[in-house]
Write a protein that holds these residues in place. Sequence first.
Motif, PDB file in Angstrom:
ATOM      1  N   ARG A 131      -4.970  -2.054   5.708  1.00  0.00           N
ATOM      2  CA  ARG A 131      -5.558  -1.066   5.094  1.00  0.00           C
ATOM      3  C   ARG A 131      -4.694   0.229   4.783  1.00  0.00           C
ATOM      4  O   ARG A 131      -4.961   0.750   3.714  1.00  0.00           O
ATOM      5  CB  ARG A 131      -6.648  -0.304   6.226  1.00  0.00           C
ATOM      6  CG  ARG A 131      -7.977  -1.055   6.135  1.00  0.00           C
ATOM      7  CD  ARG A 131      -9.055  -0.324   6.798  1.00  0.00           C
ATOM      8  NE  ARG A 131     -10.313  -1.014   7.174  1.00  0.00           N
ATOM      9  CZ  ARG A 131     -11.503  -0.596   7.288  1.00  0.00           C
ATOM     10  NH1 ARG A 131     -11.333   0.604   7.678  1.00  0.00           N
ATOM     11  NH2 ARG A 131     -12.353  -1.398   7.437  1.00  0.00           N
ATOM     12  N   SER A 132      -3.526   0.270   5.388  1.00  0.00           N
ATOM     13  CA  SER A 132      -2.567   1.247   4.857  1.00  0.00           C
ATOM     14  C   SER A 132      -1.107   0.776   5.411  1.00  0.00           C
ATOM     15  O   SER A 132      -0.874  -0.179   5.884  1.00  0.00           O
ATOM     16  CB  SER A 132      -2.916   2.376   5.800  1.00  0.00           C
ATOM     17  OG  SER A 132      -2.642   2.373   7.090  1.00  0.00           O
TER      18      SER A 132
ATOM     19  N   ARG B   6       0.864  -1.216  -0.008  1.00  0.00           N
ATOM     20  CA  ARG B   6      -0.046   0.006   0.055  1.00  0.00           C
ATOM     21  C   ARG B   6       0.760   1.169  -0.212  1.00  0.00           C
ATOM     22  O   ARG B   6       0.240   2.356   0.025  1.00  0.00           O
ATOM     23  CB  ARG B   6      -0.919  -0.110   1.203  1.00  0.00           C
ATOM     24  CG  ARG B   6      -2.087  -0.836   0.816  1.00  0.00           C
ATOM     25  CD  ARG B   6      -2.813  -1.249   2.070  1.00  0.00           C
ATOM     26  NE  ARG B   6      -4.078  -1.834   1.815  1.00  0.00           N
ATOM     27  CZ  ARG B   6      -4.269  -3.246   0.989  1.00  0.00           C
ATOM     28  NH1 ARG B   6      -3.024  -3.966   0.837  1.00  0.00           N
ATOM     29  NH2 ARG B   6      -5.426  -3.770   0.827  1.00  0.00           N
TER      30      ARG B   6
END
Length: 352
Positions: free
Chosen positions: A325-326, A66
């Motif tokens: 998510r990140s 990411r």
Amino acid sequence: MIAQQRGAVMIMVLWTAVVMTILVTVLAANIRLSATTAFHNKAANQDYAAVMATMHKAEMELMMERMPVPVGQELALNEDGEFRIPAYRFNGQPLTLNYAADSNKVVRIYDHAGKINLNRLERSRLQLIIEKRLGDGFDPRQVQELLAAWDDWLDLNSLLTPGGAEDEYYESLETPYTARNAPEMDTVEELRLIRGFDQLFADVNLDAAFTIYGTGEAVNLNLATREAMMLLPGLDAELIEEIIAHREQTDFRAMREIGEIVPLEAMVELSPWLGFNTSSFYSVYAYPARDSSADQDTGRDSEPAANALPDDPVQQAYMQVMEVRSFNNRARIYQVNPYARLPDTTPARIDR
């Protein structure tokens, strides 16, 4: 008299020697057992530590995915000079991590965009899966009973749908329980609790075919497991092997590329299920390597026979379901299974 005394003393000495020998033997056996136990405990602890270290490196791999691509970084290309989409490598192939794992450890990561989401599965689509599982000549009444049992399990009340099953049925079982009566499942194995579904999916690795995580409805064929593809309308075993063989060499980027493999009639059934999405949920497997074919590290260069066995003999592994998510936040762990059953890891079973 003296001779008798000497004989008695000799017998006592012999008995003492026998008893001492037995005691020494027992003590030595206990010491040997303790040493062996300590050795195996140490080895197990070291192996567990190595597996956990590998899991942390796999987590780092997902976080790095990411991050913005560094300027000037060369992308992996296929034989036609097209770049490979990095996120599509999380389809269960053995991975070489940026932060290298122990050379004796195998890492496989499955993006849940390659599975069928039970909590986003419309009734009409479930019906297609049921009909495919039952096979040609299925009984429509059986299909409707299974759908009714599904509805009763997930609805918000205890009212019995005609042909379905509610608490009265489940509480009459040898091991009684009650219906969920809530719209979302907590685990994919919960599917086996619904009347009729355990038999329907008796030979299916549910964790490989389904997920309960995320909001996506589509299945990405670049990431899909064999188990999930076997449930999709329009696909048979031969087409699935052709899809896997194709993605081992290059990525699917458009529906027309899938249509070059899947016949038009089957594509009409299949296309509503498909997408090119990825997710933030992953099943990460790590385990000690075993003897296997020389191409285990890549999973791309083998040419197995159509009936070849998996090149990786390991069938169970330490597994975590994690959400990433990140790149600047650690993963959230949702599930841990030290003895998880691996999805089918065999390379494409076709002659090339």
